[in-house]
Design a protein around this motif. Structure first.
Motif, PDB file in Angstrom:
ATOM      1  N   TYR A 179       0.859  -1.183   0.000  1.00 36.91           N
ATOM      2  CA  TYR A 179       0.000   0.000   0.000  1.00 36.91           C
ATOM      3  C   TYR A 179       0.896   1.234   0.000  1.00 36.91           C
ATOM      4  O   TYR A 179       1.885   1.300   0.745  1.00 36.91           O
ATOM      5  N   HIS A 180       0.591   2.183  -0.883  1.00 38.62           N
ATOM      6  CA  HIS A 180       1.335   3.439  -0.871  1.00 38.62           C
ATOM      7  C   HIS A 180       0.391   4.604  -1.083  1.00 38.62           C
ATOM      8  O   HIS A 180      -0.753   4.439  -1.511  1.00 38.62           O
ATOM      9  N   GLU A 181       0.896   5.784  -0.758  1.00 40.71           N
ATOM     10  CA  GLU A 181       0.175   7.017  -1.006  1.00 40.71           C
ATOM     11  C   GLU A 181       1.071   7.976  -1.775  1.00 40.71           C
ATOM     12  O   GLU A 181       2.286   8.038  -1.535  1.00 40.71           O
ATOM     13  N   ILE A 182       0.474   8.657  -2.726  1.00 39.86           N
ATOM     14  CA  ILE A 182       1.168   9.711  -3.461  1.00 39.86           C
ATOM     15  C   ILE A 182       0.822  11.027  -2.779  1.00 39.86           C
ATOM     16  O   ILE A 182      -0.356  11.393  -2.673  1.00 39.86           O
ATOM     17  N   VAL A 183       1.851  11.716  -2.276  1.00 30.55           N
ATOM     18  CA  VAL A 183       1.637  12.962  -1.529  1.00 30.55           C
ATOM     19  C   VAL A 183       2.429  14.091  -2.183  1.00 30.55           C
ATOM     20  O   VAL A 183       3.366  13.852  -2.960  1.00 30.55           O
ATOM     21  N   ARG A 184       2.052  15.311  -1.874  1.00 32.84           N
ATOM     22  CA  ARG A 184       2.790  16.468  -2.358  1.00 32.84           C
ATOM     23  C   ARG A 184       4.217  16.447  -1.800  1.00 32.84           C
ATOM     24  O   ARG A 184       4.423  16.161  -0.620  1.00 32.84           O
ATOM     25  N   ALA A 185       5.179  16.750  -2.643  1.00 29.11           N
ATOM     26  CA  ALA A 185       6.571  16.796  -2.185  1.00 29.11           C
ATOM     27  C   ALA A 185       6.810  18.055  -1.359  1.00 29.11           C
ATOM     28  O   ALA A 185       6.215  19.111  -1.632  1.00 29.11           O
ATOM     29  N   PRO A 186       7.650  17.960  -0.343  1.00 28.70           N
ATOM     30  CA  PRO A 186       7.982  19.156   0.438  1.00 28.70           C
ATOM     31  C   PRO A 186       8.646  20.210  -0.438  1.00 28.70           C
ATOM     32  O   PRO A 186       9.372  19.878  -1.387  1.00 28.70           O
ATOM     33  N   ARG A 187       8.416  21.462  -0.131  1.00 33.12           N
ATOM     34  CA  ARG A 187       9.045  22.562  -0.850  1.00 33.12           C
ATOM     35  C   ARG A 187       9.989  23.320   0.082  1.00 33.12           C
ATOM     36  O   ARG A 187       9.820  23.312   1.297  1.00 33.12           O
ATOM     37  N   GLY A 188      10.967  23.955  -0.529  1.00 36.65           N
ATOM     38  CA  GLY A 188      11.881  24.759   0.260  1.00 36.65           C
ATOM     39  C   GLY A 188      12.919  23.914   0.988  1.00 36.65           C
ATOM     40  O   GLY A 188      13.229  22.783   0.601  1.00 36.65           O
ATOM     41  N   SER A 222       6.154   9.077  -3.534  1.00 40.45           N
ATOM     42  CA  SER A 222       5.516   7.796  -3.239  1.00 40.45           C
ATOM     43  C   SER A 222       6.045   7.319  -1.898  1.00 40.45           C
ATOM     44  O   SER A 222       7.252   7.149  -1.717  1.00 40.45           O
ATOM     45  N   ILE A 223       5.147   7.128  -0.933  1.00 43.72           N
ATOM     46  CA  ILE A 223       5.544   6.625   0.382  1.00 43.72           C
ATOM     47  C   ILE A 223       4.674   5.416   0.691  1.00 43.72           C
ATOM     48  O   ILE A 223       3.443   5.479   0.625  1.00 43.72           O
ATOM     49  N   GLY A 224       5.320   4.272   0.993  1.00 46.38           N
ATOM     50  CA  GLY A 224       4.528   3.056   1.143  1.00 46.38           C
ATOM     51  C   GLY A 224       5.215   1.984   1.957  1.00 46.38           C
ATOM     52  O   GLY A 224       6.340   2.145   2.435  1.00 46.38           O
ATOM     53  N   THR A 225       4.519   0.879   2.108  1.00 44.44           N
ATOM     54  CA  THR A 225       5.035  -0.282   2.816  1.00 44.44           C
ATOM     55  C   THR A 225       4.279  -1.513   2.329  1.00 44.44           C
ATOM     56  O   THR A 225       3.334  -1.414   1.538  1.00 44.44           O
ATOM     57  N   GLY A 226       4.708  -2.681   2.787  1.00 47.84           N
ATOM     58  CA  GLY A 226       4.044  -3.919   2.382  1.00 47.84           C
ATOM     59  C   GLY A 226       4.358  -5.038   3.342  1.00 47.84           C
ATOM     60  O   GLY A 226       5.321  -4.971   4.115  1.00 47.84           O
ATOM     61  N   SER A 227       3.535  -6.078   3.320  1.00 47.74           N
ATOM     62  CA  SER A 227       3.764  -7.242   4.179  1.00 47.74           C
ATOM     63  C   SER A 227       2.979  -8.428   3.655  1.00 47.74           C
ATOM     64  O   SER A 227       1.883  -8.271   3.106  1.00 47.74           O
ATOM     65  N   ALA A 228       3.553  -9.617   3.846  1.00 46.88           N
ATOM     66  CA  ALA A 228       2.839 -10.847   3.533  1.00 46.88           C
ATOM     67  C   ALA A 228       2.090 -11.366   4.756  1.00 46.88           C
ATOM     68  O   ALA A 228       1.360 -12.353   4.670  1.00 46.88           O
ATOM     69  N   GLN A 229       2.267 -10.702   5.897  1.00 49.99           N
ATOM     70  CA  GLN A 229       1.642 -11.135   7.146  1.00 49.99           C
ATOM     71  C   GLN A 229       0.175 -10.713   7.165  1.00 49.99           C
ATOM     72  O   GLN A 229      -0.141  -9.524   7.151  1.00 49.99           O
ATOM     73  N   LYS A 230      -0.718 -11.687   7.201  1.00 48.86           N
ATOM     74  CA  LYS A 230      -2.144 -11.377   7.204  1.00 48.86           C
ATOM     75  C   LYS A 230      -2.520 -10.600   8.458  1.00 48.86           C
ATOM     76  O   LYS A 230      -2.104 -10.928   9.558  1.00 48.86           O
ATOM     77  N   GLY A 231      -3.309  -9.560   8.260  1.00 49.97           N
ATOM     78  CA  GLY A 231      -3.758  -8.754   9.379  1.00 49.97           C
ATOM     79  C   GLY A 231      -2.825  -7.635   9.771  1.00 49.97           C
ATOM     80  O   GLY A 231      -3.166  -6.839  10.663  1.00 49.97           O
ATOM     81  N   LEU A 234      -1.393  -2.122   7.481  1.00 48.67           N
ATOM     82  CA  LEU A 234      -0.554  -1.359   6.561  1.00 48.67           C
ATOM     83  C   LEU A 234      -0.806   0.141   6.654  1.00 48.67           C
ATOM     84  O   LEU A 234       0.146   0.936   6.654  1.00 48.67           O
ATOM     85  N   ARG A 235      -2.065   0.540   6.707  1.00 47.61           N
ATOM     86  CA  ARG A 235      -2.359   1.971   6.749  1.00 47.61           C
ATOM     87  C   ARG A 235      -1.826   2.614   8.035  1.00 47.61           C
ATOM     88  O   ARG A 235      -1.318   3.736   8.009  1.00 47.61           O
TER      89      ARG A 235
END
Length: 400
Positions: A179-188, A222-231, A234-235
């Motif tokens: 699961y990943h989320e696309i977020v605005r990149a930091p500025r400055g 893109s910031i995300g993570t993943g796992s094969a472990q049920k339950g 991720l969020r």
């Protein structure tokens, strides 16, 4: 009776594997239907190595960032820098990148169709029929449509309907859910963010058996993570990671989740009229989770096998796609699988793994192998040193 349209090859799935297969076949003069579910974007860090850019003639404007370093972070917070030394890794946004690949296939002569694959049937006359439900331009789905095909390429993801209906054992292939989320990149002047650096977090709180990532995409991240472990939540883990790296308050543009296969299927074809490619075939590299390059290679190999099948009228040649892929990349997949099974098991091992990543020999050979997608044998003394260092860490003799 309405005449059923006929194609040499129907490609199910319009991601990098399917779009590449359709492009290769169309350029060889085959009639191709490219069937894709509109609106689906796979969660992906979006990294593509120089060899992919070169081999598949990727347009420079698709690169939304050029990465010149990675930073590997351990559970303790220890950070190890891994500059590429030379060259760069391209970053793409999958929504834009995949659409461009599909358009290129269409320009080569493939017919694009938005819709949902349903099933394949074999008729009494020996014909293969592919049934799908087209997506209407105004939204919703139309009535079921059938087309004839001499070969079907299943490139419809890790939970491929084509694979599950036609390839024994496909439904049991294990997967990591990402699961990943696309977020605005930091500025400055942002304290802990570099638009030319990928951060990889090895931490059991972020993932008990994979890793978390922060990959720059120019104006977005893109910031995300993943796992094969049920339950595994991720969020929640992703929220922790966003807070940890200072991106919790950045605008979220979209979020995507999907299974990512852990190993190639033992068989990609049915010996008659179906061959797989991409995630449907299980070609995501263990440990790294990298899939775009391997998807496109497998798509090209599936296309070559399908073309030969049409030419020779012999479904047995479809098995060549997997044989050729594993001959070229099987050793890399095996080594990465061993690495993931050992180093990702607990945080104590992750600490040692991150320390190992700081070694100059390992850094150099890692980037050499990644950039060109092959094991590097040109430096035997470096390999010998790495072997000895690995033995020390595997034995737990190196201090954390």
């Amino acid at each position: 009776m309405t005449e059923i349209p006929s194609f040499d090859v129907v490609v199910v799935g319009g991601g990098p594997a399917g779009a590449t297969a359709a492009d290769v076949l169309a350029r060889r003069g085959r009639s191709v239907l490219l069937l894709d579910r509109a609106g689906r974007i796979k969660p992906c860090g979006g990294a593509i190595p120089p060899r992919l850019i070169r081999d598949f003639a990727i347009a420079p404007h698709l690169l939304c960032a050029r990465i010149t370093a990675a930073r590997i972070l351990a559970p303790s917070g220890r950070a190890v820098a891994m500059p590429t030394g030379r060259g760069y890794v391209g970053m793409v946004d999958r929504g834009v990148f995949d659409a461009w690949l599909r358009e290129r296939a269409a320009d080569a002569g493939a017919l694009r169709q938005s819709g949902e694959f349903l099933r394949i049937t074999r008729e009494a006359a020996g014909e293969t029929h592919v049934y799908f439900r087209p997506r209407l331009s105004e939204g919703g789905a139309g009535a079921t449509v059938a087309v004839r095909a001499r070969v079907v390429i299943g490139a419809d993801g890790a939970r491929s309907r084509v694979a599950q209906q036609n390839i024994p054992g496909a439904a049991e292939n294990p997967a990591v859910f990402a699961y990943h989320e696309i977020v605005r990149a930091p500025r400055g002047d942002w304290v802990d963010y570099d638009g030319a650096r990928c951060d990889v977090h090895y931490d059991g709180e972020i993932s008990p058996d994979f890793y978390g990532w922060v990959f720059p995409h120019g104006e977005t991240v893109s910031i995300g993570t993943g796992s094969a472990q049920k339950g595994f939540p991720l969020r929640h883990a992703l929220g922790m990671l966003r807070s940890r790296v200072g991106l919790a308050g950045m605008e979220t543009l979209r979020g995507e989740g999907a299974p990512i296969p852990l190993r190639p299927l033992k068989r990609w074809d049915n010996g008659r009229d179906v061959v797989l490619a991409g995630d449907a075939a299980g070609v995501v590299a263990p440990a790294s989770g990298e899939g775009i390059y391997y998807a496109m290679v497998s798509g090209a190999l599936a296309a070559e096998a399908a073309d030969e099948c049409c030419e020779r009228r012999d479904g047995r040649v479809l098995a060549q796609a997997r044989r050729r892929f594993m001959r070229a990349h099987g050793a890399v997949f095996f080594i990465l699988g061993v690495m993931q099974n050992y180093w990702y098991r607990n945080d104590r091992r992750r600490e040692r793994f991150v320390r190992l990543c700081g070694d100059d020999d390992i850094r150099q050979l890692t980037w050499d192998a990644y950039m060109e997608k092959r094991l590097v044998y040109a430096k035997p003394f470096a390999h010998a040193r790495i072997f000895c260092k690995n033995l020390v860490h595997l034995a737990g003799l190196a201090g954390a």
